[in-house]
Enzyme design. Structure first.
Site, PDB file in Angstrom:
ATOM      1  N   TYR A 241       0.886  -1.159   0.000  1.00 45.16           N
ATOM      2  CA  TYR A 241       0.000   0.000   0.000  1.00 45.16           C
ATOM      3  C   TYR A 241       0.920   1.203   0.000  1.00 45.16           C
ATOM      4  CZ  TYR A 241      -4.413  -2.408   1.071  1.00 45.16           C
ATOM      5  OH  TYR A 241      -5.541  -3.173   1.008  1.00 45.16           O
ATOM      6  N   ASP A 269      -6.191  -0.668  -6.364  1.00 50.09           N
ATOM      7  CA  ASP A 269      -7.658  -0.589  -6.384  1.00 50.09           C
ATOM      8  C   ASP A 269      -8.225  -0.070  -5.060  1.00 50.09           C
ATOM      9  OD1 ASP A 269      -7.264  -2.724  -4.668  1.00 50.09           O
ATOM     10  OD2 ASP A 269      -8.162  -4.228  -5.989  1.00 50.09           O
ATOM     11  N   HIS A 360     -10.003  -7.105  -5.424  1.00 50.25           N
ATOM     12  CA  HIS A 360      -9.738  -7.088  -3.979  1.00 50.25           C
ATOM     13  C   HIS A 360     -10.736  -8.000  -3.247  1.00 50.25           C
ATOM     14  CE1 HIS A 360      -7.290  -4.160  -1.402  1.00 50.25           C
ATOM     15  NE2 HIS A 360      -7.840  -4.929  -0.491  1.00 50.25           N
TER      16      HIS A 360
HETATM   17  C1  LIG Z   1      -9.597 -10.317   4.940  1.00 50.46           C
HETATM   18  C2  LIG Z   1      -8.950  -9.810   3.687  1.00 50.46           C
HETATM   19  C3  LIG Z   1      -7.924  -8.891   3.780  1.00 50.46           C
HETATM   20  C4  LIG Z   1      -7.311  -8.412   2.621  1.00 50.46           C
HETATM   21  N1  LIG Z   1      -6.280  -7.538   2.738  1.00 50.46           N
HETATM   22  C5  LIG Z   1      -5.657  -7.078   1.627  1.00 50.46           C
HETATM   23  C6  LIG Z   1      -4.558  -6.179   1.734  1.00 50.46           C
HETATM   24  O1  LIG Z   1      -4.168  -5.795   2.836  1.00 50.46           O
HETATM   25  N2  LIG Z   1      -3.992  -5.748   0.582  1.00 50.46           N
HETATM   26  C7  LIG Z   1      -4.420  -6.137  -0.657  1.00 50.46           C
HETATM   27  O2  LIG Z   1      -3.879  -5.713  -1.674  1.00 50.46           O
HETATM   28  N3  LIG Z   1      -5.452  -7.011  -0.779  1.00 50.46           N
HETATM   29  C8  LIG Z   1      -6.068  -7.479   0.325  1.00 50.46           C
HETATM   30  N4  LIG Z   1      -7.103  -8.364   0.197  1.00 50.46           N
HETATM   31  C9  LIG Z   1      -7.500  -8.833  -1.151  1.00 50.46           C
HETATM   32  C10 LIG Z   1      -6.772 -10.127  -1.532  1.00 50.46           C
HETATM   33  O3  LIG Z   1      -5.419  -9.917  -1.783  1.00 50.46           O
HETATM   34  C11 LIG Z   1      -7.381 -10.764  -2.790  1.00 50.46           C
HETATM   35  O4  LIG Z   1      -7.471  -9.802  -3.808  1.00 50.46           O
HETATM   36  C12 LIG Z   1      -8.743 -11.395  -2.526  1.00 50.46           C
HETATM   37  O5  LIG Z   1      -8.834 -11.889  -1.232  1.00 50.46           O
HETATM   38  C13 LIG Z   1      -9.005 -12.520  -3.505  1.00 50.46           C
HETATM   39  O6  LIG Z   1     -10.277 -13.031  -3.323  1.00 50.46           O
HETATM   40  P1  LIG Z   1     -10.618 -14.370  -2.484  1.00 50.46           P
HETATM   41  O7  LIG Z   1     -10.540 -13.978  -1.049  1.00 50.46           O
HETATM   42  O8  LIG Z   1     -11.992 -14.684  -2.944  1.00 50.46           O
HETATM   43  O9  LIG Z   1      -9.603 -15.433  -2.862  1.00 50.46           O
HETATM   44  C14 LIG Z   1      -7.751  -8.848   1.335  1.00 50.46           C
HETATM   45  C15 LIG Z   1      -8.786  -9.775   1.265  1.00 50.46           C
HETATM   46  C16 LIG Z   1      -9.388 -10.260   2.416  1.00 50.46           C
HETATM   47  C17 LIG Z   1     -10.491 -11.271   2.290  1.00 50.46           C
END
Ligand SMILES: Cc1cc2nc3c(=O)[nH]c(=O)nc-3n(C[C@H](O)[C@H](O)[C@H](O)COP(=O)(O)O)c2cc1C
Length: 506
Positions: A241, A269, A360
């Site tokens: 980030y 995003d 995301h």
């Molecule tokens: C609880 C949670 C926290 C997340 N935190 C971040 C983050 O800190 N940075 C980021 O780029 N994406 C974050 N994501 C998005 C994930 O990297 C990813 O794009 C997403 O979880 C993929 O979908 P899925 O959970 O259905 O596999 C987060 C997703 C979840 C569920």
């Protein structure tokens, strides 16, 4: 440190136990949070509960390690406490918590877990409510979250037969690094909400199974702790980030490179956090509805704790910043969160190493399309406008969101993705079973790859080609009826506002 250079005594801290003077202890250090009370996005009530006491246990799972020192002026960090003199905080176990612990005891054994959906079903039953809300929530009406998974149901296979599939191999390379499967563990914040070992569960399991872990900027464990837990030669990526203060970003990036991180995934995003209402409702319910700040205003924390830990993210990040990133690191740069072919081609033109087609996990713009749908147009336009065919070593395209089966992964591979990211299933796996859960989840994927490669008529991932997938329905946004019962059973419907409990007898 006291004036005499001694650690502060627990007794002194205990005297500052009110809204007028509020000190707390976190990780053995004393902080004066009096002036921060109204700014705390989780509300003042929860801090005041620990006024004059050790708040570490409550603090740890929901904050990245340095959140408190980053958010307070230096002079409010008062120094170390003499832990021997600090009174233990008594944790009262509520009836609900007792019931949850009983459900934890009643978990099925791992041998009964057959697929990644099973982890979600069990996690929903055994996780603390707040943790479940944070992990499972997505933005607005959560349409994109459901679409991410449903989109895979609109792709169908055209398998080939009578090919010798005695030997099958689903290993591959991601950005030049070997992996035993075309899946990486994507970045998900706040691992300790689900399990005391947090992200370390993922690091250890990734080592055991030869897969790559992407470390989140907002991990609960510190970055160095996660890197230290890796085996020699274990490949890790970093999700970034971008901080408004570019010096902070530069420090993070260069430190990561020095520690051997092999690629930087810049999240693009999230200029502002999406509204994740399940998560927000948890915060409201835990708080005092009539709370007013010292200035007499009603306290508005409509963005919940997510805002607290993400307030540093720069919404001003733009394409013209890319050369700066290229100037501060030699790590390959990948944009995470690209959602159109136009932006994918821009990333290609600017010499980036790749993009993750991702929304995301449905946590940002609701009605953003699924990564797998965007992949179809990115493949087409890269070929048409740049003469580039995927998969491609110089520019690698990844997809994440809603991947729950090896068949989902193989569809993305057939269409040209290098690999896919999986997020929530691994969170649910360690929340319910610790590292053993993640091991099992990866083993399930291995087993599914073996079977599905044979059934597709492919010996290696190179044999999984576009002709094996019928994409004719991908752009039709009509969800199949009756949908995926496994997934729908786990999915928790949105909730609307409720009346407060009526305490007094009318
Ligand atoms: C609880 C949670 C926290 C997340 N935190 C971040 C983050 O800190 N940075 C980021 O780029 N994406 C974050 N994501 C998005 C994930 O990297 C990813 O794009 C997403 O979880 C993929 O979908 P899925 O959970 O259905 O596999 C987060 C997703 C979840 C569920």
């Amino acid at each position: 440190m006291s004036a005499q250079g001694q650690p502060i005594s627990g007794k002194t801290v205990a005297e500052h136990n009110s809204r007028q003077s509020c000190w707390i202890i976190v990780h053995g250090h004393v902080y004066d949070v009096t002036e921060f009370l109204d700014e705390h996005p989780g509300g003042s009530k929860i801090i005041l509960k620990y006024a004059g006491k050790d708040a570490t246990q409550e603090y740890e799972p929901i904050h990245p390690p340095n959140a408190i020192s980053d958010n307070l002026p230096k002079e409010k960090c008062l120094g170390p406490v003499d832990m021997g003199t600090v009174q233990k905080v008594e944790v009262k176990i509520t009836d609900e918590e007792k019931a949850r612990l009983a459900r934890v005891e009643a978990r099925p054994s791992l041998s009964e877990i057959l697929n990644l959906h099973d982890f979600e079903a069990i996690a929903k039953l055994v996780m603390p409510e707040k943790a479940w809300a944070y992990y499972s929530s997505a933005s607005d009406d959560e349409i994109t979250n459901r679409e991410n998974h449903a989109a895979y149901h609109r792709l169908w296979f055209r398998p080939r037969v009578l090919r010798d599939v005695t030997h099958v191999d689903w290993s591959t390379r991601i950005l030049g690094h070997q992996t035993t499967m075309p899946v990486y563990i994507t970045a998900t914040a706040l691992g300790k909400l689900g399990h005391p070992d947090g992200e370390l569960n993922l690091t250890r399991s990734a080592a055991k199974h030869g897969v790559i872990q992407m470390i989140p900027t907002l991990a609960s464990c510190s970055f160095d702790e996660i890197v230290d837990a890796a085996q020699p030669n274990q490949v890790q990526f970093l999700q970034l980030y971008v901080n408004k203060d570019r010096e902070v970003t530069k420090r993070i990036v260069q430190h990561a490179e020095k520690r051997g991180i092999k690629a930087l995934f810049i999240t693009v995003d999230a200029p502002q956090l999406g509204r994740r209402e399940k998560d927000m409702r948890m915060k409201f319910e835990a708080d005092d509805p009539h709370e007013v700040s010292k200035s007499g205003d009603k306290v508005d924390r409509s963005q919940g704790a997510a805002k607290a830990i993400t307030g540093f993210i720069d919404p001003g990040l733009k394409w013209s910043d890319i050369p700066w990133f290229q100037s501060i690191t030699k790590m390959p740069l990948i944009l995470k969160g690209v959602q159109t072919w136009e932006d994918a081609l821009e990333a290609y033109d600017r010499g980036l190493a790749g993009v993750v087609l991702s929304n995301h996990g449905g946590r940002q713009l609701d009605f953003a399309r699924s990564g797998i749908e965007v992949l179809v147009e990115v493949v087409e336009k890269l070929k048409e406008k740049r003469g580039v065919t995927l998969p491609n070593e110089r520019f690698q395209v990844f997809v994440d969101g809603g991947v729950r089966r090896a068949t989902d992964v193989l569809k993305a591979i057939a269409l040209g993705a290098t690999a896919v990211g999986v997020g929530r299933p691994f969170l649910y796996a360690f929340s319910a079973y610790g590292q053993d859960g993640v091991d099992k989840a990866l083993q399930i994927l291995h087993d599914e790859f073996e079977m599905n490669l044979r059934l597709l008529g492919a010996n290696t991932l190179k044999d999984v080609v576009p002709d094996m997938v019928d994409t004719s329905n991908i752009h039709s946004h009509v969800v199949a009826v009756p949908g995926d019962r496994l997934y729908d059973n786990n999915y928790e419907s949105m909730q609307t506002a409720r009346l407060r409990e009526i305490k007094a007898k009318l």
